[in-house]
Design a protein around this motif. Structure first.
Motif, mmCIF file in Angstrom:
data_model
loop_
_atom_site.group_PDB
_atom_site.id
_atom_site.type_symbol
_atom_site.label_atom_id
_atom_site.label_comp_id
_atom_site.label_asym_id
_atom_site.label_seq_id
_atom_site.Cartn_x
_atom_site.Cartn_y
_atom_site.Cartn_z
ATOM 1 N N SER A 1 0.856 -1.187 0.000
ATOM 2 C CA SER A 1 0.000 0.000 0.000
ATOM 3 C C SER A 1 0.889 1.233 0.000
ATOM 4 N N ILE A 2 0.293 2.345 -0.359
ATOM 5 C CA ILE A 2 1.046 3.599 -0.397
ATOM 6 C C ILE A 2 0.117 4.709 0.095
ATOM 7 N N LYS A 3 0.658 5.607 0.926
ATOM 8 C CA LYS A 3 -0.176 6.701 1.436
ATOM 9 C C LYS A 3 -0.623 7.587 0.272
ATOM 10 N N LYS A 4 -1.861 8.046 0.353
ATOM 11 C CA LYS A 4 -2.398 8.888 -0.729
ATOM 12 C C LYS A 4 -1.516 10.116 -0.959
ATOM 13 N N THR A 5 -0.937 10.643 0.124
ATOM 14 C CA THR A 5 -0.098 11.840 -0.007
ATOM 15 C C THR A 5 1.201 11.553 -0.774
ATOM 16 N N ASP A 6 1.541 10.281 -0.940
ATOM 17 C CA ASP A 6 2.758 9.931 -1.688
ATOM 18 C C ASP A 6 2.485 9.685 -3.175
ATOM 19 N N VAL A 7 1.198 9.759 -3.550
ATOM 20 C CA VAL A 7 0.829 9.551 -4.957
ATOM 21 C C VAL A 7 0.743 10.918 -5.637
ATOM 22 N N PRO A 8 1.367 11.092 -6.783
ATOM 23 C CA PRO A 8 1.286 12.386 -7.472
ATOM 24 C C PRO A 8 -0.157 12.820 -7.732
ATOM 25 N N THR A 9 -0.386 14.120 -7.693
ATOM 26 C CA THR A 9 -1.738 14.687 -7.756
ATOM 27 C C THR A 9 -2.537 14.163 -8.942
ATOM 28 N N ARG A 10 -1.919 14.055 -10.110
ATOM 29 C CA ARG A 10 -2.694 13.675 -11.301
ATOM 30 C C ARG A 10 -3.281 12.268 -11.168
ATOM 31 N N ALA A 11 -2.644 11.397 -10.411
ATOM 32 C CA ALA A 11 -3.179 10.036 -10.230
ATOM 33 C C ALA A 11 -4.064 9.973 -8.993
ATOM 34 N N LYS A 12 -3.747 10.816 -8.016
ATOM 35 C CA LYS A 12 -4.417 10.742 -6.712
ATOM 36 C C LYS A 12 -5.915 11.025 -6.796
ATOM 37 N N LYS A 13 -6.329 11.879 -7.732
ATOM 38 C CA LYS A 13 -7.739 12.286 -7.751
ATOM 39 C C LYS A 13 -8.679 11.095 -7.980
ATOM 40 N N ASP A 14 -8.171 10.029 -8.590
ATOM 41 C CA ASP A 14 -9.020 8.861 -8.829
ATOM 42 C C ASP A 14 -8.930 7.829 -7.703
ATOM 43 N N MET A 15 -8.097 8.072 -6.717
ATOM 44 C CA MET A 15 -7.884 7.084 -5.654
ATOM 45 C C MET A 15 -8.878 7.349 -4.529
#
Ligand SMILES: CC(C)(COP(=O)(O)OP(=O)(O)OC[C@H]1O[C@@H](n2cnc3c(N)ncnc32)[C@H](O)[C@@H]1OP(=O)(O)O)[C@@H](O)C(=O)NCCC(=O)NCCS
Length: 175
Positions: A71-85
């Protein structure tokens, strides 16, 4: 005695590691990846900490990768991918180890093995949620290899890479 040579056409499709597989002479050119196979793969596989997939010539392992849940913290995912998480932490599948024996380098084996790993990760994600595939690139060369498959850096480091599973749908959903 000369070095053993391998033919790509003799390589079997990847299967789960079994007791009869041997890998004493496996050499991908990166000692850390060779050592993991030699010293840790059997134990990790047997205890389900990682599952190890091997491609062989007869019983000799010539390429391998490992998969684990991660798993990976949402804050560690770049913004462009994070919006769908939608879940935090974001469930993921980790390609933990990946190596091709250097006697087979540059003949498309790495590409085939990566496709096998991505296809398998996609199938797993269909049954048990996993929004990202993660990989730890060892160095700049490894990162360049994974970028060919669409992997991009997470915010953790330039070498911790991710690929969205949803981006694999078009390629693998019909398989
Ligand atoms: C990196 C590695 C997996 C490549 O395997 P390979 O069988 O030689 O790769 P392929 O012949 O299938 O090449 C696939 C693509 O990757 C590219 N590639 C291969 N080795 C590369 C490298 N070292 N750096 C950057 N790109 C590379 C190829 O040019 C090819 O691109 P193309 O299809 O656009 O022409 C292999 O050399 C290896 O196991 N290295 C040591 C361990 C390692 O670095 N693992 C990576 C994950 S941590």
């Amino acid at each position: 005695m000369g070095e053993v040579s391998y033919n790509v056409s003799d390589i079997s499709a990847p299967v789960l590691l079994e007791p009869g597989h041997s890998f004493d002479s496996f050499d991908c050119g990166k000692p850390a990846i060779d050592r993991w196979l030699l010293e840790r793969a059997r134990k990790a596989h047997a205890t389900y900490g990682a599952r190890v997939f091997v491609a062989c010539i007869k019983t000799q392992v010539v390429a391998y990768y490992s998969l684990s849940n991660a798993s990976i913290k949402k804050t560690d995912v770049p913004t462009r991918a994070k919006k769908d998480m939608r879940v935090n932490p974001v469930p993921a599948t980790l390609i933990g180890q990946f190596g091709i024996d250097r006697r087979l380098a540059g003949q498309g084996v790495g590409r085939s093995l990566a496709q096998d790993a991505l296809q398998r990760a996609f199938r797993l994600a269909r049954e048990s949620g996993s929004a990202l595939i993660l990989v730890d690139a060892l160095d700049d060369e490894a990162r360049a290899f994974w970028e060919k498959f669409g992997f991009q850096p997470t915010k953790i480091s330039d070498y911790k890479l991710y690929l969205r599973v949803i981006d694999l749908e078009a390629t693998y959903a019909s398989l």
